[in-house]
Design an enzyme around this catalytic site. Structure first.
Site, mmCIF file in Angstrom:
data_model
loop_
_atom_site.group_PDB
_atom_site.id
_atom_site.type_symbol
_atom_site.label_atom_id
_atom_site.label_comp_id
_atom_site.label_asym_id
_atom_site.label_seq_id
_atom_site.Cartn_x
_atom_site.Cartn_y
_atom_site.Cartn_z
ATOM 1 N N SER A 1 0.676 -0.682 -0.084
ATOM 2 C CA SER A 1 -0.489 0.166 -0.051
ATOM 3 C C SER A 1 0.782 0.872 0.004
ATOM 4 O O SER A 1 1.532 1.359 0.392
ATOM 5 C CB SER A 1 -1.155 -0.005 1.199
ATOM 6 N N ARG A 2 0.723 2.620 -1.097
ATOM 7 C CA ARG A 2 2.306 2.829 -1.236
ATOM 8 C C ARG A 2 1.830 4.784 -0.923
ATOM 9 O O ARG A 2 2.484 4.829 -0.532
ATOM 10 C CB ARG A 2 1.869 3.673 -2.880
ATOM 11 N N VAL A 3 -0.082 4.134 -0.140
ATOM 12 C CA VAL A 3 0.049 6.024 0.575
ATOM 13 C C VAL A 3 -0.219 6.478 1.989
ATOM 14 O O VAL A 3 -1.162 6.503 2.770
ATOM 15 C CB VAL A 3 -1.035 6.506 -0.574
#
Ligand code: ATP
Ligand code: MG
Length: 507
Positions: free
Chosen positions: A365-367
């Site tokens: 999950s990048r953000v």
């Protein structure tokens, strides 16, 4: 230019206006010259726009998808029976859209927003084009509020924030839809409007899903947009855009929205069908060249708006089905690169009983990290690394019989973690439940409990905390903050409970 005086401009304008000729040849009606496979070619609608709605003889609507010098190609939102060569077609001079209002909540609608649940019409107050431009950067804000899925494996390691786009990807029957549905169930009381868009699903699957949502009271804040496999490709193609327009209606009012696209692989196939029938040149895997744009313009509409624009958000959970775990195929790689992370579900895990079958190594999950609650961030800090270490060690020690104590402990610890991350469907966990279980497991208080008894222990432990220490649970829910004191309280409570139920596994 500077020498031109105002009086002169006025005279020039007057002259232009006087000489203006109304174009009388605007064509409003055309004639069908070819029809078949849900596509109609119409002659004589030179002025029709791309995406405009065209009405045909048998009251079927179509949408302009291809513009040529003398003809336009329309996709039909219904049966082409009754339309034949020579049939009339006329312009409605508007683009495809849906009628939306607060009354749409709790309803099941088709790809064009019309109710199909037999409960009659609902009140609408706005007509929204299904294709809208995504909000610009200036009116956005970074993702900073969590959207809890209630699934421990996801909330702890791959947190999702409001306004994020997180892909759920995996082979068929690996629990993709279940994750999305559990997330919707977990939004109860969280002031989030949920939209489930079913594209190319079996009508029975959607019916079951509506039953589940109703059973758990989730239809009170959910809209289901369904374009089942029996729908013609054009309807399946527009369904996600309609769903997004419905979501935008609420987002622009400052609400938080969660939208699930189940699934975009079938959406891409519907678009490929249309494109090939419209004789567009096929590209890689026979998909048209703009299939990337198809999904990026859809998902770009999900975002977190800033205060000046109402502060609403739209979180997207697109689903992609892979073939034999092949994430490097065309559509999966496209959508992976468009989204802010992916939850990768694996068949082998699913069949070995690890459900939800989240592959910890390939998911990301990048953000969402910025939106995770402080307490969860602290408690779940080393979870991913611990699990990765366990997986590595597990393979390494598969065939050796005598292991040293530290390796044995690592293996047991890993197995405990895997066990507590298992979670049945329709049983989302609250934040305090997640924190207590993780905290107790991470501090190795579950090491002496046999694997088969772990789930019972977990259940009993949570009930014990709810009854004996409700203030701890409330504190976590209200503040979302971590402190050493909190940790001590949880651990001492867990030790007390363990003492009580010792007999359970030592017998
Ligand atoms: P499809 O490819 O057909 O759309 P899917 O990937 O969406 O499938 P689901 O329909 O969500 O998968 O789940 C498949 C089956 O696995 C269902 O019967 C569901 O009840 C079961 N299942 C999913 N998640 C879990 C879980 N966490 N625990 C137990 N069973 C589960
Ligand atoms: Mg599914």
């Amino acid at each position: 230019m500077n020498s031109l005086k105002p009086e002169e401009i006025v005279s020039v304008l007057k002259e232009e206006i006087n000489n203006f000729e109304v174009k009388t040849s605007v064509k409003e009606t055309g004639t069908v010259i070819q029809v078949g496979d849900g596509i109609a070619t119409v002659y004589g609608l030179e002025d029709a726009m791309y995406g405009e709605i065209i009405m045909f003889d048998n009251d079927i609507k179509g949408m302009v998808q291809k513009i040529e010098r003398k003809t336009v190609g329309c996709i039909l939102f219904g049966s082409d029976v009754g339309i034949k060569e020579g049939s009339q077609a006329y312009r409605l001079k508007r683009r495809a859209g849906v009628n939306v209002g607060e009354g749409i909540i709790g309803r099941v609608v088709d790809a064009l927003g019309m109710p199909i649940d037999g409960k009659g019409n609902f009140e609408t107050d706005e007509f929204l084009n299904i294709e809208q431009e995504a909000p610009d950067i200036i009116s956005r804000e970074p993702v900073n509020k969590p959207l809890q899925t209630g699934i421990l494996a996801i909330d702890s390691m791959f947190p999702i924030g409001r306004g994020q786009r997180e892909l759920i990807i995996g082979d068929r029957q690996t629990g993709k839809t279940s994750i999305a549905i559990d997330t919707i169930l977990n939004q109860k009381g969280q002031d989030v409007i949920c939209i489930y868009v079913g594209i190319g699903q079996k009508a029975s699957t959607v019916a079951n899903l509506v039953t589940t949502l109703t059973k758990y009271g989730a239809m009170d804040y959910t809209v289901v947009v369904s374009s089942p496999a029996s729908d013609p490709a054009p309807l399946q193609y527009v369904a996600p855009y309609s769903g997004t327009a419905i979501g935008e209606y609420f987002m622009k009012k400052g609400k938080d929205v969660l939208i699930v696209y189940d699934d975009l692989s079938k959406h891409a196939v519907a678009y490929r069908t249309i494109s090939l029938l419209l004789k567009r040149p096929p590209g890689r895997e026979a998909y048209p060249g703009d299939v990337f744009y198809l999904h990026s313009r859809l998902l770009e509409r999900s975002c977190h708006l800033n205060k000046e624009n109402g502060g609403g958000s739209m979180t997207a959970l697109p689903i992609i089905e892979t073939l034999a775990g092949d994430v490097s195929a065309y559509i999966p790689t496209n959508v992976i690169s468009i989204t802010d992370g992916q939850i990768f579900l694996e068949s082998s895990l699913f069949f070995s009983g690890v459900r939800p079958a989240v592959n910890v190594g390939l998911s990301v999950s990048r953000v969402g990290g910025a939106a995770q609650t402080k307490v969860m961030k602290k408690v779940s800090g080393s979870l991913r690394i611990d699990l990765a270490q366990y997986r590595e060690m597990e393979v390494f020690t598969q065939f050796s019989s005598d292991l040293d104590p530290s390796t044995k402990e690592l293996l047991k610890y890993g197995k405990t973690l895997i066990e507590i991350l298992k979670q049945p469907t329709c049983r989302p966990m609250k934040l305090y439940e997640q924190i207590i279980v993780l905290c107790v497991a991470e501090n190795k208080l579950m090491m002496d409990i046999p694997e088969s008894k772990l789930k019972d222990f977990e259940k009993g432990l949570l009930t014990y905390f709810e009854n004996t220490y409700p203030e701890i649970c409330d504190n976590i829910m209200e503040t979302g903050l971590y402190s050493d004191e909190l940790k001590e309280k949880i651990l001492s409570g867990a030790k007390e409970y363990k003492e009580q139920v010792k007999g359970l596994w030592q017998a």
